[in-house]
Write a protein that holds these residues in place. Structure first.
Motif, PDB file in Angstrom:
ATOM      1  N   ARG A   1      -8.114   2.847   3.205  1.00 36.73           N
ATOM      2  CA  ARG A   1      -8.500   4.272   3.213  1.00 36.73           C
ATOM      3  C   ARG A   1     -10.007   4.437   3.061  1.00 36.73           C
ATOM      4  O   ARG A   1     -10.623   5.277   3.717  1.00 36.73           O
ATOM      5  CB  ARG A   1      -7.783   5.014   2.088  1.00 36.73           C
ATOM      6  CG  ARG A   1      -6.311   5.192   2.315  1.00 36.73           C
ATOM      7  CD  ARG A   1      -5.679   5.939   1.172  1.00 36.73           C
ATOM      8  NE  ARG A   1      -4.242   6.004   1.316  1.00 36.73           N
ATOM      9  CZ  ARG A   1      -3.400   6.152   0.320  1.00 36.73           C
ATOM     10  NH1 ARG A   1      -3.845   6.270  -0.917  1.00 36.73           N
ATOM     11  NH2 ARG A   1      -2.106   6.213   0.542  1.00 36.73           N
TER      12      ARG A   1
ATOM     13  N   LYS B   1      -4.396  -1.023   0.042  1.00 34.95           N
ATOM     14  CA  LYS B   1      -4.186   0.336   0.565  1.00 34.95           C
ATOM     15  C   LYS B   1      -5.442   1.194   0.368  1.00 34.95           C
ATOM     16  O   LYS B   1      -5.897   1.887   1.285  1.00 34.95           O
ATOM     17  CB  LYS B   1      -2.991   0.972  -0.141  1.00 34.95           C
ATOM     18  CG  LYS B   1      -2.507   2.246   0.461  1.00 34.95           C
ATOM     19  CD  LYS B   1      -1.218   2.681  -0.227  1.00 34.95           C
ATOM     20  CE  LYS B   1      -0.518   3.742   0.562  1.00 34.95           C
ATOM     21  NZ  LYS B   1       0.776   4.090  -0.020  1.00 34.95           N
ATOM     22  N   ARG B   2      -6.010   1.138  -0.826  1.00 36.77           N
ATOM     23  CA  ARG B   2      -7.220   1.925  -1.100  1.00 36.77           C
ATOM     24  C   ARG B   2      -8.406   1.430  -0.282  1.00 36.77           C
ATOM     25  O   ARG B   2      -9.232   2.224   0.172  1.00 36.77           O
ATOM     26  CB  ARG B   2      -7.562   1.874  -2.585  1.00 36.77           C
ATOM     27  CG  ARG B   2      -6.595   2.665  -3.431  1.00 36.77           C
ATOM     28  CD  ARG B   2      -6.997   2.658  -4.877  1.00 36.77           C
ATOM     29  NE  ARG B   2      -5.997   3.325  -5.695  1.00 36.77           N
ATOM     30  CZ  ARG B   2      -6.137   3.561  -6.985  1.00 36.77           C
ATOM     31  NH1 ARG B   2      -7.229   3.181  -7.604  1.00 36.77           N
ATOM     32  NH2 ARG B   2      -5.188   4.162  -7.653  1.00 36.77           N
TER      33      ARG B   2
ATOM     34  N   GLY C   1     -12.893   5.699  -7.052  1.00 35.47           N
ATOM     35  CA  GLY C   1     -11.950   4.601  -6.835  1.00 35.47           C
ATOM     36  C   GLY C   1     -12.222   3.852  -5.551  1.00 35.47           C
ATOM     37  O   GLY C   1     -12.191   2.614  -5.529  1.00 35.47           O
ATOM     38  N   HIS C   2     -12.490   4.567  -4.488  1.00 33.32           N
ATOM     39  CA  HIS C   2     -12.791   3.928  -3.204  1.00 33.32           C
ATOM     40  C   HIS C   2     -14.147   3.242  -3.251  1.00 33.32           C
ATOM     41  O   HIS C   2     -14.327   2.155  -2.703  1.00 33.32           O
ATOM     42  CB  HIS C   2     -12.746   4.949  -2.071  1.00 33.32           C
ATOM     43  CG  HIS C   2     -11.364   5.413  -1.763  1.00 33.32           C
ATOM     44  ND1 HIS C   2     -11.106   6.597  -1.131  1.00 33.32           N
ATOM     45  CD2 HIS C   2     -10.141   4.867  -2.006  1.00 33.32           C
ATOM     46  CE1 HIS C   2      -9.801   6.754  -0.985  1.00 33.32           C
ATOM     47  NE2 HIS C   2      -9.197   5.709  -1.526  1.00 33.32           N
TER      48      HIS C   2
END
Length: 159
Positions: free
Chosen positions: A150, A146-147, A116-117
């Motif tokens: 991170r 948000k991702r 996902g990142h």
């Protein structure tokens, strides 16, 4: 212009994008070439269903990322270590501070991120906006922001 010629032109135009996306998911050159072919075939098939809801670049990136995720999952089942050996090989090769070495370091770090990142950072590096990324991944812009934050933090730690 025939449909086939149009699709060939599109694949030719976006070949560098597809190669960069594949490179963020696969370190092994032979497997990467197979992935690029797999992505190209998937794009070829998917273009017939393109409705124009997004830009063609966004549509192609969505297909490429989805096919790449499938590839990583398939390879991880086949080889339970998610190509850690390939990452180690890349890190060993990167001893100089040249531009190419920095790119290898970045690619190696990207491969260590969660899928996902990795998708979000890869698309940001390709110049996609958060709205476009949200469209490709089927998430909200807030979730993408948000991702992405991170993912950047993880990348900073890895680099």
């Amino acid at each position: 212009m025939t449909q086939t010629a149009r699709i060939e032109d599109i694949l030719s135009q976006y070949a560098p994008l597809l190669a960069r996306i594949a490179a963020t998911y696969e370190a092994d050159l032979g497997l990467r070439e197979d992935l690029i072919q797999d992505i190209s075939l998937a794009v070829w098939r998917a273009l017939e269903t393109f409705r124009g809801d997004s830009s063609i670049k966004t549509f192609i990136a969505r297909v490429a990322h989805n096919r790449s995720v499938d590839h990583v999952l398939r390879e991880s089942r086949r080889n339970n270590n998610l190509s850690d050996e390939n990452i180690d090989d890349l890190q060993t090769m990167s001893s100089n501070a040249t531009h190419q070495d920095k790119q290898l370091d970045l690619m190696s770090a990207l491969r260590q991120l969660t899928l996902g990142h990795r998708q979000i950072i890869t698309m940001q590096l390709e110049g996609f906006t958060q709205l476009e990324i949200a469209s490709v991944l089927g998430l909200s812009e807030a979730a993408i922001a948000k991702r992405a934050s991170r993912a950047r933090q993880q990348l900073e730690q890895l680099l």
